[in-house]
Structures are given as structure tokens and as C-alpha cells.
Scaffold this active site. Structure first.
Site, mmCIF file in Angstrom:
data_model
loop_
_atom_site.group_PDB
_atom_site.id
_atom_site.type_symbol
_atom_site.label_atom_id
_atom_site.label_comp_id
_atom_site.label_asym_id
_atom_site.label_seq_id
_atom_site.Cartn_x
_atom_site.Cartn_y
_atom_site.Cartn_z
ATOM 1 N N ASP A 153 89.564 31.106 56.094
ATOM 2 C CA ASP A 153 88.635 30.232 56.830
ATOM 3 C C ASP A 153 88.486 28.913 56.063
ATOM 4 O OD1 ASP A 153 85.006 30.245 57.228
ATOM 5 O OD2 ASP A 153 86.553 29.031 58.203
ATOM 6 N N ASN A 209 86.548 26.176 57.331
ATOM 7 C CA ASN A 209 85.354 25.368 57.669
ATOM 8 C C ASN A 209 84.055 26.155 57.609
ATOM 9 O OD1 ASN A 209 85.745 27.009 59.841
ATOM 10 N ND2 ASN A 209 85.537 25.408 61.408
ATOM 11 N N ASP A 236 82.894 28.831 59.010
ATOM 12 C CA ASP A 236 82.257 29.518 60.146
ATOM 13 C C ASP A 236 82.553 31.022 60.112
ATOM 14 O OD1 ASP A 236 84.709 28.768 62.827
ATOM 15 O OD2 ASP A 236 84.907 29.712 60.853
ATOM 16 N N ASP A 255 91.329 30.275 60.300
ATOM 17 C CA ASP A 255 91.776 29.199 61.199
ATOM 18 C C ASP A 255 93.082 28.586 60.712
ATOM 19 O OD1 ASP A 255 88.899 27.824 59.750
ATOM 20 O OD2 ASP A 255 90.946 27.421 59.050
ATOM 21 N N ASP A 270 103.368 34.604 68.766
ATOM 22 C CA ASP A 270 103.148 35.888 69.434
ATOM 23 C C ASP A 270 103.091 35.626 70.945
ATOM 24 O OD1 ASP A 270 101.343 38.687 68.123
ATOM 25 O OD2 ASP A 270 102.373 38.533 70.074
ATOM 26 N N ASP A 290 104.743 40.758 72.728
ATOM 27 C CA ASP A 290 103.726 41.798 72.830
ATOM 28 C C ASP A 290 104.040 42.761 73.989
ATOM 29 O OD1 ASP A 290 100.997 42.545 71.861
ATOM 30 O OD2 ASP A 290 100.517 42.265 73.980
ATOM 31 N N GLU A 343 107.986 43.919 70.803
ATOM 32 C CA GLU A 343 107.138 45.075 70.482
ATOM 33 C C GLU A 343 107.318 46.033 71.646
ATOM 34 O OE1 GLU A 343 103.112 45.240 71.324
ATOM 35 O OE2 GLU A 343 102.580 46.439 69.596
ATOM 36 N N HIS A 345 98.557 44.496 62.397
ATOM 37 C CA HIS A 345 97.141 44.354 62.770
ATOM 38 C C HIS A 345 96.654 45.491 63.663
ATOM 39 C CE1 HIS A 345 99.437 42.930 66.138
ATOM 40 N NE2 HIS A 345 98.356 42.965 66.881
ATOM 41 N N ASP A 346 97.586 46.371 64.072
ATOM 42 C CA ASP A 346 97.209 47.510 64.924
ATOM 43 C C ASP A 346 97.211 48.828 64.171
ATOM 44 O OD1 ASP A 346 99.202 46.264 67.697
ATOM 45 O OD2 ASP A 346 97.094 45.921 67.208
HETATM 46 O O1 TEU Z 1 99.718 46.431 70.973
HETATM 47 C C1 TEU Z 1 100.148 47.304 72.006
HETATM 48 C C2 TEU Z 1 100.384 48.666 71.514
HETATM 49 O O2 TEU Z 1 101.475 49.007 71.144
HETATM 50 C C3 TEU Z 1 99.242 49.608 71.503
HETATM 51 O O3 TEU Z 1 99.661 50.855 71.010
HETATM 52 C C4 TEU Z 1 98.219 49.053 70.563
HETATM 53 O O4 TEU Z 1 98.838 49.098 69.289
HETATM 54 C C5 TEU Z 1 96.913 49.793 70.589
HETATM 55 O O5 TEU Z 1 96.714 50.350 69.317
HETATM 56 C C6 TEU Z 1 96.806 50.882 71.617
HETATM 57 O O6 TEU Z 1 96.724 52.138 70.976
HETATM 58 C C7 TEU Z 1 99.814 45.071 71.360
HETATM 59 C C8 TEU Z 1 99.096 44.244 70.303
HETATM 60 O O7 TEU Z 1 99.774 44.377 69.061
HETATM 61 C C9 TEU Z 1 97.678 44.740 70.222
HETATM 62 O O8 TEU Z 1 96.956 44.090 69.173
HETATM 63 C C10 TEU Z 1 97.007 44.444 71.558
HETATM 64 O O9 TEU Z 1 95.699 45.003 71.539
HETATM 65 C C11 TEU Z 1 97.792 45.050 72.725
HETATM 66 O O10 TEU Z 1 99.199 44.870 72.636
HETATM 67 C C12 TEU Z 1 97.381 44.373 74.022
HETATM 68 O O11 TEU Z 1 97.820 43.030 73.983
HETATM 69 CA CA CA Z 2 87.030 28.795 60.445
#
Ligand code: TEU
Ligand code: CA
Length: 555
Positions: free
Chosen positions: A21, A23, A25, A29, A98, A200, A255, A327-328
Site C-alpha cells: 500500500d 497511500n 488506505d 495499489d 489476469d 481465469d 486456469e 491467491h486461491d
Molecule cells: O478461480 C476459479 C477456481 O478454480 C475455483 O476453484 C476457485 O479457486 C474457488 O476456490 C472455488 O473453489 C478463479 C480465480 O482464481 C478465483 O480467485 C475467482 O474467485 C474465481 O475464478 C472466479 O473468478
Molecule cells: Ca492504497
């Protein structure tokens, strides 16, 4: 096998909301990213995969896009984006965007128009169906974030499909006008000079015409057979390749939930003119106790079997993406290693060795290079992710499962484990923000942070830096043929890589017990090019310390 830059690259994923971050908040960013490019240059990565930075109401933290050609206000301006792109390119770092085009936000102008009763050009941009039996959804499909995959819209008087949240309506890719909108938008970003796309849930964009009830798992019907790897998926990707991708020097990664090695040879085949590579889910999908939610670790033989299958079946015909987390997913060292203070560093380095010495393009998720761990969630109020918030309600508050049984499972797997702020130093909020962070910082930031690790030559950070450098120095790391050894061993992951006269032996211990192994004759006395322990590998017999990893090289 063609030699190309994206096969020789290491990709670093940034989840902008939690990266840096600038700024105060409390939200990461674009200027924050620009301020940390020298850190990434020192790590030695070649490409940044940027999770979505487009205009979004953030129902799913940017994976619900309301304007593909505008920057999310919280992340900054298009000028901030252009500056970040230019500064990355100055450092020889490419930027991959993405691409989230299976669905938009329900606040996108296309959907605002599409839901209007009177006919208009956007009416068929989404998947609308009449309900059945008066006021029931068209079928029993469930959405990934809980509840039905169908939402009734009062204005249009019909249901629309949303495989994710109800604020993420699925686009109708069978409509050529939709495909043209997407391809035009992609071209616009390529003309700005970006270097590729991570796509995605791209395996979900083609749905079957018929949409019958699915087989019921847990709570709802499974839409998978009708929405994953659909009838026109390869036609649409080849069209995308012909109209956009083939016109630029890009890296593209799909993905693809539900992909198999056979299908990956189409999605990511050397000569199929679709994508460069795909993310498969076999090693992270896992059927848990309650849907995806589980507190169980996968066995090493399960993990070795899956990763070896992908290595051997794609060799010479398609290209692998290599990843432990993103991130998932929960943090790699907590899920596959050992995040106790005693073994965290050794096991993080071991996991990095195991992944980066395989064939494919390795992905490093922000903080993985520091050995960042899962978060110690205390209550459901700690969650920020729509998936975890809804899952706790759907499984627990509904009374289906007790809190005592479900809590260890959801805290083990929650996507929020990966979304706590990157830990930059030991100052307040780990140096991520001078404000109040949008999600809590992991309390272990005083021990685990970039400042301390950059200063410590024996840190996880510098170990990743050495691994990345090995990929540049030894072609066998990129192009060597993979072979698994000791397939039945429940504690050791051992494999070789062979490329003409070069050969690697990769040994990774996944246990906190000491183990002894005998080196293959051809590797006795071979050069050790990296190890996470101060050990000798001159003799036939080697005693491995807990989570020891080493790589021997011979010509
Ligand atoms: O993730 C889609 C996906 O593969 C799902 O399995 C997701 O990981 C989620 O955990 C459901 O169990 C992609 C993105 O990486 C995710 O961050 C998004 O939330 C999702 O698509 C919808 O755009
Ligand atoms: Ca920020």
C-alpha cells in the site's frame, strides 16, 4: 521441443490488494507494486502475473469486473498502471494481466443493459433461462460460492447463470458479439504493451446448450459436465489465438479447472495454436471431508503420482505450469511442508527445490519466497473472502456440520490464508501499510519478513534466488526429461532430469525424521549445485536431515 522465453521464465504472482500500500488506505495499489520492483529484480523473476486491477465492486476482490479498460479506483489510475508497466519493462520484467472473461460483474454496462426487459443488443450477452415450476431455478446447479448457480432477476423476469457469486453473471460465449468484445479488449491491452494473459476459469467459457440437473454432491447439483471443457472451448480459443494472441509475443496460461493431461495437449499443445500452458488442479483440488474443505494432508505418494503423471504425459507435446499455491490456495509451507518454527525454513526451501527442478514454468505466489505461512484464524469474522464467508454459513450456520468439526477444515483451506499482507519488515503492519490493513497481518511478521530475509544469505528468499539462477545456468532444468525414482517411498520425493549428456538428481525429504538413501552409481561424487543443508554428498550413502533437499549435476 521449441526453446522459447516463456519456457525459461519464472513467474511471480502479485495479488495487488495485499502486496504493498503506497497511500495509507490499507489497500495495496499500483504505486506500491512499482515501489517493490527492485525487490523482485533482486529475486530474479522474469514475469509478473498481476491479479485483476480493473474497475470492480470487489464482490470477489476484482474477479468481478465492471470495466475491463479502467483501473480499480482503490488501486490507482491508468497513469499509475502505465508507470508500473514502464518501470517493470526497464528492469526486464514482463507483465501478464489476469483475463477474467467467463463472467463480468453484474455492474458491468453489458449486464445492466442485458437485464432490461425490452430487447436490445446485449440481451444475449449472458445466459438467461426461464424458471421452472413457477418459481424454481432452471436446474439444481450450485455455484462455487454457495447457493444456487441461478439468480432470479426481477427486471427481466428470468434467471441468469452465475457459476461463482450472484454478482458474477456468466457471459454467453456462443454469442459472436461477446467474443468480439473480448477480443477487441484484449487487443487494446496488447497495444498498451502488456506481455500476456492468465485466463481465469477459461475451461468454463463454453457451456452445453442443454442444461439438465447435475449429480448432487453435498448440497447442490454439479454443473461441471455441462460447463467445464465444453463443446466449443477449443474453437473459441483457436479463434482467440488467430484474432489476438498470434499477433503479439505473449505468454498465455489458462486456469483450467477440470483439465486432464489429454485435454492439456489441446489447450497447451506445442502446435495446437491455443495457449502456452495451463494450470491443472489435481494436486490442489482434493476431495475433502466437506467439499473442498479438509484438515487432512495429502500423502506424498498421492502428490508424487499426480505431479509425475503431468511431467511424463506432457513431455515433448505440451508445457506444464508448476505451482504450490496462489491467491486461491492455502500457503504452500503450511499445506505441503511444516510451518513449525523448527522446520518452516528447511521445508519451504525443500518445497521450492522440488517444484523448481521439474519441467515447466514455475510460479511463485507473493510471500512464498519468504516462507510465509497460513493465518491463525480465530473466528469467522476474520474472513474477508466471499467463498469462506459463504461456506461457513452454508455448512455451519445451517447446522449441517458442527463448528468444532468444520473450523479446522475451513481455516486450513481458506483462500484468505494467502491474502494476508506481504510481510515487508518488522515495523507495524509488517511495512505493508501506514493505515489499517483491509485484512489482518499475520502476527509472525516480526520473524518472517522481506527485510530480514534479504539481509540473511541463508534465508528462504536467497534460496529462491539461487534456484531461479540455476534455471538460467543449466538447460537441463528447463528441457530435461523427468523420471521419478523410489515411487513407493512415503517420505522421499526423488527424481532425475536428463537432457543429452546433462543429468540432474533431485532429492527432497518431506519428513521430520532422518532418512538414509543410497545415491545411484552415476551420481556418486557428482557436483552439488544446491542444497538446503550443510551436508556432504560424496559417498554412496547419504543421511538426510529433516526436510533436506539437494540437487546433484553431472555431465
Ligand atoms: O478461480 C476459479 C477456481 O478454480 C475455483 O476453484 C476457485 O479457486 C474457488 O476456490 C472455488 O473453489 C478463479 C480465480 O482464481 C478465483 O480467485 C475467482 O474467485 C474465481 O475464478 C472466479 O473468478
Ligand atoms: Ca492504497
Amino acid at each position: 521441443m521449441k526453446h522459447t522465453w516463456w519456457k525459461e521464465s519464472v513467474i511471480y504472482q502479485i495479488y495487488p490488494r495485499s502486496f504493498m500500500d503506497s497511500n495509507g488506505d490499507g489497500i495495496g495499489d499500483l504505486k506500491g507494486i512499482t515501489s517493490r520492483l527492485d525487490y523482485l529484480k533482486e529475486l530474479g523473476i522474469d514475469v509478473i502475473w498481476l491479479s485483476p486491477v480493473y474497475q470492480s465492486p470487489n464482490d470477489d476482490n476484482g474477479y468481478d469486473i465492471s470495466d475491463y479498460q479502467a483501473i480499480m479506483e482503490e488501486f490507482g489510475t491508468m497513469e499509475d498502471f502505465d508507470e508500473m508497466l514502464a518501470e517493470a519493462h526497464k528492469r526486464g520484467i514482463r507483465i501478464v494481466m489476469d483475463l477474467v472473461v467467463n463472467h463480468t460483474s453484474d455492474e458491468h454496462r453489458w449486464f445492466v443493459e442485458s437485464r432490461k426487459k425490452e430487447d436490445n443488443p446485449y440481451h444475449d450477452y449472458y445466459i438467461w433461462r426461464e424458471g421452472k415450476d413457477g418459481n424454481q431455478p432452471p436446474n439444481n446447479w450450485g455455484g462455487s460460492f454457495g447457493g444456487s448457480a441461478w439468480q432470479y432477476d426481477e427486471e427481466r423476469g428470468m434467471y441468469y447463470l452465475h457459476l461463482f457469486s450472484k454478482k458474477q453473471p456468466d457471459l454467453n460465449w456462443d454469442n459472436p458479439a461477446v467474443r468480439k468484445e473480448v477480443f477487441d479488449m484484449m487487443t487494446w491491452w496488447c497495444e498498451k504493451g502488456i506481455d500476456g494473459f492468465r485466463m481465469d476459469v477459461i475451461s468454463m467459457i463454453s457451456k452445453t446448450k442443454e442444461m439438465p440437473d447435475g449429480e448432487v454432491h453435498d448440497l447442490y447439483g454439479d454443473p461441471g459436465p455441462y460447463c467445464v471443457n465444453g463443446p466449443n472451448i477449443h474453437t473459441y480459443l483457436r479463434e482467440m489465438n488467430e484474432k489476438v494472441l498470434s499477433k503479439y509475443d505473449l505468454i498465455t496460461v489458462g486456469e483450467t479447472p477440470g483439465v486432464t493431461p489429454e485435454l492439456a495437449k489441446l489447450y497447451a499443445g506445442e502446435d495446437t495454436h491455443e495457449l502456452n500452458m495451463v494450470f491443472q488442479f489435481d494436486h490442489v483440488g482434493g476431495n475433502g471431508k466437506y467439499g473442498k474443505w479438509t484438515d487432512e494432508k495429502v500423502s506424498l505418494t498421492f502428490l508424487k503420482g499426480i505431479l509425475s503423471k503431468w511431467q511424463t504425459e506432457l513431455y515433448g507435446t505440451a508445457w506444464n505450469s508448476l505451482y504450490w499455491d496462489n491467491h486461491d490456495q492455502p500457503r504452500a509451507v503450511s499445506r505441503f511442508g511444516n510451518d513449525s518454527p523448527k522446520y518452516r525454513e528447511a521445508s519451504a526451501k525443500m518445497l521450492a527445490t522440488c517444484l523448481h527442478m521439474m519441467q515447466g514454468t514455475p510460479y511463485i505466489y507473493q510471500g512464498e519466497e519468504l516462507g510465509m505461512t497460513n493465518y491463525p484464524f480465530q473466528t469467522p469474522a476474520d474472513f474477508r473472502d466471499i467463498e469462506s464467508i459463504n461456506a461457513y454459513k452454508e455448512w455451519c450456520e445451517s447446522g449441517l456440520v458442527s463448528h468444532e468439526l468444520f473450523w479446522p477444515c475451513i481455516t486450513n483451506i481458506s483462500r484468505d490464508n494467502a491474502r494476508t499482507p506481504v510481510q515487508w519488515d518488522d515495523s507495524e503492519n509488517a511495512g505493508f501499510t501506514t493505515g489499517t490493513p483491509w485484512i489482518q497481518v499475520n502476527p509472525n511478521y516480526k520473524e518472517i519478513n522481506a527485510k530480514a530475509e534479504v539481509a540473511d544469505p541463508n534465508s528462504v528468499f536467497h534460496y529462491y534466488r539461487k534456484l531461479i539462477a540455476l534455471r538460467k545456468k543449466y538447460p537441463v532444468v528447463v528441457y530435461g526429461k523427468y523420471e521419478l525414482l523410489l515411487p513407493e517411498d512415503e517420505e522421499l520425493f526423488v527424481y532425475t532430469r536428463t537432457c543429452e549428456d546433462e543429468k540432474l538428481l533431485v532429492v527432497c525429504s518431506f519428513t521430520e525424521q532422518e532418512r538414509t538413501i543410497e545415491l545411484p552409481e552415476e551420481f556418486i561424487g557428482a557436483e552439488c549445485i544446491i542444497s538446503n543443508m550443510d551436508n556432504s554428498y560424496e559417498q554412496k550413502e547419504v543421511t538426510l536431515k529433516p526436510y533436506e533437499a539437494f540437487v546433484l549435476y553431472r555431465k
